[in-house]
Write a protein that holds these residues in place. Structure first.
Motif, short mmCIF file in Angstrom:
data_model
loop_
_atom_site.label_atom_id
_atom_site.label_comp_id
_atom_site.label_asym_id
_atom_site.label_seq_id
_atom_site.Cartn_x
_atom_site.Cartn_y
_atom_site.Cartn_z
N GLU A 595 2.34 -13.50 -2.77
CA GLU A 595 3.77 -13.27 -2.97
C GLU A 595 4.61 -13.95 -1.90
O GLU A 595 5.73 -14.40 -2.18
CB GLU A 595 4.05 -11.76 -2.95
N LEU A 596 4.11 -14.01 -0.68
CA LEU A 596 4.90 -14.54 0.43
C LEU A 596 4.51 -15.98 0.78
O LEU A 596 4.86 -16.47 1.85
CB LEU A 596 4.72 -13.65 1.67
N ALA A 597 3.81 -16.63 -0.13
CA ALA A 597 3.37 -18.00 0.16
C ALA A 597 4.54 -18.93 0.42
O ALA A 597 4.46 -19.87 1.21
CB ALA A 597 2.52 -18.53 -1.01
N GLY A 598 5.66 -18.66 -0.24
CA GLY A 598 6.85 -19.48 -0.03
C GLY A 598 7.83 -18.87 0.95
O GLY A 598 9.00 -19.26 0.97
N GLY A 599 7.37 -17.94 1.77
CA GLY A 599 8.26 -17.24 2.70
C GLY A 599 8.74 -15.93 2.10
O GLY A 599 8.35 -15.54 1.00
N GLY A 600 9.60 -15.26 2.82
CA GLY A 600 10.13 -13.99 2.35
C GLY A 600 9.69 -12.83 3.22
O GLY A 600 8.79 -12.95 4.07
N CYS A 601 10.33 -11.68 2.97
CA CYS A 601 10.11 -10.49 3.79
C CYS A 601 9.74 -9.33 2.88
O CYS A 601 10.46 -9.03 1.91
CB CYS A 601 11.36 -10.14 4.58
N ALA A 602 8.64 -8.67 3.20
CA ALA A 602 8.17 -7.54 2.40
C ALA A 602 8.19 -6.27 3.26
O ALA A 602 7.96 -6.32 4.47
CB ALA A 602 6.76 -7.79 1.89
N LEU A 603 8.47 -5.16 2.59
CA LEU A 603 8.39 -3.84 3.22
C LEU A 603 7.25 -3.07 2.57
O LEU A 603 7.21 -2.94 1.34
CB LEU A 603 9.71 -3.09 3.04
N VAL A 604 6.33 -2.57 3.38
CA VAL A 604 5.24 -1.72 2.91
C VAL A 604 5.46 -0.33 3.48
O VAL A 604 5.49 -0.16 4.71
CB VAL A 604 3.87 -2.27 3.34
N VAL A 605 5.64 0.67 2.62
CA VAL A 605 5.91 2.03 3.08
C VAL A 605 4.70 2.89 2.78
O VAL A 605 4.27 3.01 1.61
CB VAL A 605 7.16 2.63 2.40
N ARG A 606 4.13 3.47 3.84
CA ARG A 606 2.98 4.36 3.72
C ARG A 606 3.41 5.80 3.98
O ARG A 606 4.38 6.05 4.71
CB ARG A 606 1.91 3.97 4.72
N ASN A 607 2.66 6.75 3.45
CA ASN A 607 3.04 8.16 3.58
C ASN A 607 2.49 8.82 4.84
O ASN A 607 2.88 9.95 5.14
CB ASN A 607 2.56 8.95 2.35
N THR A 608 1.60 8.17 5.56
CA THR A 608 1.09 8.72 6.82
C THR A 608 1.04 7.61 7.86
O THR A 608 0.88 6.43 7.53
CB THR A 608 -0.33 9.31 6.65
N VAL A 609 1.14 8.01 9.11
CA VAL A 609 1.08 7.04 10.20
C VAL A 609 -0.28 6.38 10.25
O VAL A 609 -0.40 5.18 10.54
CB VAL A 609 1.41 7.74 11.55
#
Length: 978
Positions: A595-609
Motif C-alpha cells: 500500500e505504501l510503495a508509492g509513499g503515504g502515511c498509515a495509522l495502525v490502531v491497536r487495542n492494547t499496548v
C-alpha cells in the motif's frame, strides 16, 4: 458595617458580660486568639461580600426564588447563617480544648469540665452538629418552628465542615446535654450566652422580623446545599489569619475596616456577567473564533445557536454531529447565550482525559480573550482541573502570575485598581489562576474551568465538602464532551449529576459524534427529572430514544418536554471502504509494504499496548526505524505530550502541519489516537472495537482535503480505506483476539462486527459513508433489538449474559457511594452524605471512585548513573522558557531545587494494568518504598513528597515485582516477565 441590608452598629455593641469571653480560634504557636463574636461578625460580613460581589446571578436567583421577599430575603439568610454558623463553639465540648481560654470563660462564670474529664464523649458534639442542635432548639423554643422547619435552615450550620449530620448523630447528642451546656450551676448561664449570640445575630442582620415568614418556607434541597456552601466559603475566608488577624491586633480597627482590608487582600475576581450576543451566527463565530480563511458556519452550528436562542428557559442541549463539524465552537457559542439568559457566571468544560483537557485549555483561553468585556480591566478566574494540571506549561504560567493572598493592608485605598502581575500599572482584562481558588476543593470554584470528566462526576459522589462542588457547577454552564466515551459505571454518576444540575437549573451542553439513542434518552430524562417514570418511562421522551436523524439536536428544559432539531449536513463527507484483514503480523507487514510503495502515511490502531509494541517491532524491520512512530499511554508524561505535538506537526491539518514525511511512514498507536488529536492519514488499519470507537478512528482517515480530489495523496491512497483486523475472520462467528475482549468485552465486539457486516463481507460490500452512516451504525450496534446474523445467536446470547452481569455489577457498585436523588422541598439534608467515601480528590484512588478501573500504579522516573548518582532522564525537552531539564543532578541528601523536582514530577508514568493486580501492586509498592529517597518525602518537597520513584539504570532498564521494565524514547515502556 453594611452586611444585612443597612448600616449596623456591629455585633459587639449588642453583647456584654460572659458572652465576650467565649473564644472561637486560637494560635498555639503565638498565643493569639479570636473571640467568637468577632469570628461571627467577620463571617457574616464576608458572606455579604461573597453574595454581592462573587456569587453568580444564577445562584442568587435560585436561593431568592425559594423565599418570600426574593433577593433581599436570600441575602439576609446567607449572612445570618454565616453569622451563626459557629454557635456550636459556645459549648463546653468545644471550649475546654485550650486551657488558658477555657479558664477565661470559667472566670466569667461559664463552668466546664476539663477536656480529659469529658473523655471520648466529647467527640459526640463536634461544633457543627452542636451548632445545628442549638440553632434548631432556639428556632423551636423561641419562635415556634417545628423540628423539620428548623432543620432545613439549621443544616447549613451542621454541615459547614463538609458533611451534614446524620439522624443517629443528632439522637445520640440529645442524650448528652452536658456537652452543650454544663450540668452544674452555670447551665442556665450557658443557655443565656448561646441565646444572646443568636439573638444578637438575628437583630444585627435584620432577620428577627423575617422569621415568622420563613417558618412557612419549604426550602428545596438544592437551595440548602448552596446555602451550606456559601457558609463554608465565608467561614474559610474569615478563618484565614492573614486576612483576619487574631487578637491582640497590631492596630485596633473597626469591624468595617477589618473586613474591607481583608477583602482587598483576598482580591477575588468577580463572576462573568455575560451579555447575550445579538449578531447573526456568522458574525458571532467570526468574532469569537479563529476560523480558517473562507470558512463558513456549519449547519449544525447555526442550528445550535438558533435552538439556544429559542429555548424559553436554558436547559440541556445535546449536539450530535460528525467529527470535525465544529461542535466545540458551537458549545462555546451556546454557552455564551445560555449564560446571558440564565445568569451563569462561568463555564465548566468536562473532557474524557487529561490530554483532551490540556488540548481544550488554550482554546478556552482564546475564546475568553475574544469575549465582550475582555479588555474592560476586569479579571476572570480560570483553572485547569486535573491531577497534573500544575505540569501544564500554559497553566503553570498563569499560576505564577496569580500572586498570593495578601496580608491585610490598612493603608491601601479602598478602591485601589488591580495592578499588573509585574507591578507595572493597572491591568487590562486578565485571565488569572487565583491563589485562593487552588487546591482540590476550591479549584473548580473558578469561573472558567477545563478539566477531566472526573471533576464533574465527583459532584455525584457522596464525599466531604460535596456542597462546594455543587456550588462550583451550579453557577456555570456545563459542557460535557465525548459523551459516548463513558461506560455504565461512570454513567450512573453522570445521570445523577445531571438530575441535580437540572434541579439547579444549570444549562448543560452535551457533545458527541456517536451517541446511542438509548443513551440520548437516558441523559435527557435524567436532566429533566423524569428517569425511570413508569414501566416504559415518560412517553414525552419516546421519540428521543427512537430518533435516528443525524446530525441531531435534542433540547429540554428542567421538567419540560424535549424538542428535536434535525439540521442539514454540512456537505462534507468521506466514503470509507472497509476490508477484513487477517490478524497476522506478516500479513500486515506485506500489505502495508504494497500500500505504501508509492509513499503515504498509515495509522495502525491497536487495542492494547502490547499489540502496539509487537506491531511496531515488526514494521521497523520492514520499513526502518525512522519510518515507524509509536504512540500509546505508557510514555512519560512529557514524552507523551511531545509525541502528540510531533504527530500534529507531521500529520495535522494543512494550515498547521510542518510537513508530512517524504517516504512511507506508519504510526502505530493505541486508543490515544481516538480523541483530541486532529491528525490526518492516508490509510487506516484498526483492531476491531465497538463501532462508535471505530468511527472515531475513521475520523483520522482523510480528515482534511489534500488537494482537489485528494490529488496530493499517493495515487493508490486517494480513496479512504480502513483494514479491520484483530479478529479471526475465518471462524463461523468472528473471534476477536483476547486482548480486545479483555478491554471491550465480547458482546460489544460481536455487535460491532454484526453492524459492520454489510460493509465488510462479500464482493458487493459498500463503503461506510461518513457522516450519513454514523447514526445507523451506532444504533444498530447499541439498539435493544439486534440484527443477529445467521449462526451467531448462541455466541451472542452467551456474550450478552456476561455483558449484562458485568453491567449490573457496574451499576450496583457505582450506586454504593453515589449521591441520592433530589429530595422533596422542605426535607432537611440530614444524612445527605451518609455512608459516603469521606475525603475524595483527583488522585488515583479518588478517580477510581467514579471510573470502573482498578487503581493504577503511578511512578515518577529517574535515572541512576553507574557512580550511584541520580539524574532526570537524559532526553527531557527544555521547558517553555528554554531551560534544560535533561540529565539534571538530583541530590539524595536534600530536597532538589524546585526546577529539578518539577522536572522529575513531569516524568510521571502510569504502569500497565498488570501492576494493578493486588498481589503484584503490593509487591511493587513494597520494592519501590525500599528504594525511597527519604529527603524527598518532607513537606518542603512539594513536587516529590508521596511519589513512588522508579529508578532506571543507564540502559534504561530495571526490575520490579518479578518483571523486567525497559524504557526508550521511541517505544515507551515495555514489560516482560523477569
Amino acid at each position: 458595617m453594611h452586611v444585612g441590608g443597612r448600616a449596623r452598629e456591629g455585633l459587639r455593641s449588642r453583647l456584654n458580660g460572659p458572652v465576650l469571653s467565649v473564644w472561637a480560634k486560637h494560635d498555639r504557636d503565638f498565643g493569639g486568639w479570636l473571640p467568637l463574636w468577632r469570628h461571627m461578625e467577620d463571617s457574616a460580613a464576608v458572606a455579604g461580600l461573597v453574595w454581592d460581589e462573587w456569587l453568580p446571578l444564577s445562584v442568587r436567583r435560585l436561593v431568592a426564588d425559594a423565599l418570600p421577599e426574593g433577593e433581599a430575603d436570600a441575602r439576609r439568610l446567607a449572612v445570618w447563617l454565616a453569622g451563626v454558623h459557629d454557635i456550636g463553639k459556645a459549648t463546653p465540648a468545644f471550649a475546654c480544648q485550650v486551657d488558658e481560654l477555657a479558664d477565661r470563660m470559667r472566670d466569667a462564670g461559664l463552668e466546664m469540665r476539663s477536656r480529659k474529664a469529658m473523655g471520648p464523649d466529647r467527640a459526640m458534639a463536634p461544633h457543627g452538629l452542636a451548632g445545628q442542635v442549638l440553632l434548631g432548639e432556639w428556632l423551636e423554643e423561641r419562635h415556634g418552628w417545628t423540628v423539620r422547619q428548623a432543620g432545613q435552615f439549621a443544616v447549613a450550620v451542621g454541615g459547614h465542615h463538609g458533611v451534614p449530620p446524620e439522624h443517629a448523630q443528632i439522637r445520640d447528642l440529645d442524650g448528652h446535654g452536658q456537652l452543650l451546656r454544663s450540668s452544674g450551676p452555670s447551665r442556665d448561664l450557658w443557655r443565656r450566652v448561646q441565646g444572646e449570640l443568636l439573638d444578637a445575630c438575628t437583630e444585627e442582620y435584620g432577620v428577627r422580623e423575617r422569621l415568622a415568614a420563613w417558618r412557612a418556607v419549604r426550602l428545596p434541597q438544592p437551595v440548602q446545599v448552596l446555602l451550606t456552601a456559601v457558609v463554608i466559603v465565608a467561614d474559610w475566608i474569615a478563618s484565614n489569619p492573614d486576612l483576619f488577624p487574631y487578637f491582640p491586633e497590631d492596630r485596633p480597627r473597626s469591624g468595617a475596616e477589618r473586613v474591607a482590608a481583608a477583602w482587598r487582600g483576598l482580591d477575588l475576581p468577580a463572576p462573568w456577567t455575560a451579555t447575550e450576543p445579538t449578531q447573526d451566527t456568522e458574525r458571532l463565530f467570526a468574532s469569537r473564533f479563529d476560523l480558517p480563511p473562507g470558512a463558513s458556519v456549519r449547519p449544525v452550528q447555526e442550528a445550535a445557536v438558533d435552538v439556544a436562542r429559542s429555548m424559553e428557559t436554558p436547559g440541556l442541549l445535546i449536539v450530535e454531529a460528525p467529527m470535525g463539524e465544529g461542535k466545540t465552537e458551537a458549545a462555546l457559542a451556546v454557552a455564551e447565550i445560555f449564560a446571558a439568559r440564565s445568569g451563569a457566571g462561568g463555564v465548566f468544560f468536562a473532557l474524557p482525559t487529561m490530554a483532551t483537557g490540556n488540548a481544550m485549555f488554550p482554546r478556552l483561553l482564546d475564546w475568553l480573550e475574544r469575549l465582550p468585556g475582555a479588555d474592560d480591566g476586569g479579571r476572570r478566574a480560570v483553572h485547569l482541573a486535573h491531577s497534573k494540571a500544575a505540569l501544564n506549561e500554559g497553566f503553570a504560567d498563569l499560576m505564577r502570575r496569580g500572586g498570593r493572598v495578601a496580608a491585610v493592608d490598612m493603608d491601601a485605598p479602598s478602591s485601589a485598581p488591580h495592578r499588573r502581575a509585574d507591578g507595572g500599572g493597572p491591568a487590562p482584562g486578565e485571565l488569572v489562576a487565583h491563589t485562593w481558588l487552588r487546591g482540590r476543593k476550591k479549584a473548580v470554584l473558578a469561573s472558567f474551568v477545563a478539566g477531566t470528566i472526573d471533576q464533574l462526576l465527583f459532584a455525584g459522589l457522596k464525599s466531604r465538602h460535596l456542597a462546594l462542588r455543587h456550588l462550583a457547577v451550579a453557577g456555570k454552564v456545563v459542557v460535557i464532551d465525548e459523551a459516548h466515551a463513558y461506560d455504565a459505571y461512570m454513567n450512573v454518576y453522570l445521570d445523577r449529576v445531571l438530575s441535580w444540575l437540572g434541579a439547579y437549573g444549570v444549562p448543560v451542553v452535551v457533545l458527541s459524534a456517536t451517541l446511542p439513542a438509548a443513551r440520548r434518552r437516558a441523559l435527557t430524562e435524567a436532566y429533566a427529572g423524569t428517569p425511570g417514570r413508569g414501566a416504559g418511562g415518560d412517553e414525552r421522551f419516546a421519540e428521543v430514544g427512537e430518533e435516528s436523524a443525524y446530525p441531531l439536536l435534542t433540547a429540554v428544559s428542567p421538567g419540560g418536554t424535549p424538542v428535536l432539531r434535525r439540521p442539514a449536513s454540512s456537505g462534507r463527507g468521506t466514503d470509507v471502504a472497509l476490508e477484513p484483514l487477517d490478524d497476522d503480523l506478516d500479513v500486515l507487514t506485506d500489505r502495508l509494504g504494497r500500500e505504501l510503495a508509492g509513499g503515504g502515511c498509515a495509522l495502525v490502531v491497536r487495542n492494547t499496548v502490547r499489540r502496539v509494541l509487537e506491531t511496531a517491532r515488526a514494521l521497523r524491520v520492514r520499513f526502518g526505524e525512522d519510518a515507524v512512530t509509536v504512540a500509546h499511554s505508557s510514555f512519560l508524561d512529557l514524552d507523551r505530550a511531545a509525541n502528540d505535538a510531533d504527530l500534529l506537526r507531521r500529520f495535522g491539518p494543512p494550515e498547521k502541519f510542518e510537513g508530512r514525511p517524504a517516504g512511507p511512514h506508519v504510526v502505530v498507536a493505541s486508543q490515544v489516537a481516538e480523541q483530541s488529536l486532529d491528525v490526518d492519514f492516508d490509510l487506516l488499519v484498526s483492531d476491531l472495537c465497538p463501532v462508535d470507537l471505530l468511527l472515531q478512528r475513521a475520523g483520522r482517515l482523510h480528515r482534511h482535503p489534500r488537494g482537489a480530489g485528494q490529488r496530493d495523496r499517493p495515487p493508490g491512497l486517494r480513496t479512504a480505506r480502513c483494514l479491520v483486523t484483530g479478529v479471526d475472520w475465518a471462524t463461523a462467528v468472528p473471534t476477536p483476539v483476547r486482548g480486545s475482549v479483555a478491554v471491550y468485552g465480547a458482546y460489544a465486539l460481536l455487535r460491532s462486527a454484526a453492524a459492520l457486516r454489510p460493509h465488510l463481507n462479500g464482493d458487493a460490500r459498500r463503503p461506510v459513508r461518513l457522516p450519513s452512516d454514523i447514526s445507523p451504525l451506532v444504533q444498530a450496534a447499541y439498539g435493544e433489538k439486534p440484527d443477529i446474523p445467521e449462526g451467531w445467536a448462541d455466541a451472542l446470547e452467551e456474550a450478552f449474559t456476561r455483558f449484562e452481569r458485568h453491567r449490573a455489577d457496574q451499576a450496583e457498585r457505582a450506586a454504593t457511594f453515589g449521591l441520592g436523588p433530589v429530595g422533596r422541598p422542605g426535607r432537611p439534608l440530614f444524612g445527605w452524605l451518609a455512608a459516603g467515601v469521606g475525603e475524595v480528590d483527583d488522585t488515583p484512588a479518588g478517580r477510581a471512585q467514579v471510573r470502573d478501573s482498578r487503581e493504577s500504579l503511578e511512578v515518577v522516573v529517574v535515572r541512576r548513573r553507574e557512580d550511584g548518582g541520580l539524574t532526570t532522564v537524559p532526553w527531557l525537552p527544555p521547558d517553555g522558557h528554554g531551560r534544560e531539564r535533561a540529565g539534571l543532578a538530583l541530590p539524595v541528601d536534600q530536597v532538589p531545587t524546585a526546577f529539578a523536582a518539577r522536572a522529575v514530577a513531569a516524568s510521571g508514568l502510569r504502569l500497565p494494568m498488570r501492576f494493578s493486580a493486588p498481589e503484584v501492586m503490593d509487591r511493587a509498592i513494597a520494592e519501590l518504598e525500599e528504594r525511597c529517597v527519604d529527603a524527598w518525602q518532607t513537606k518542603e518537597s512539594h513536587w516529590l513528597a508521596g511519589q513512588l520513584v522508579l529508578e532506571l539504570d543507564e540502559d534504561c532498564q530495571t526490575r520490579l515485582a518479578g518483571f523486567t521494565l525497559s524504557y526508550s524514547r521511541s517505544q515507551g515502556l515495555e514489560v516482560t516477565r523477569a
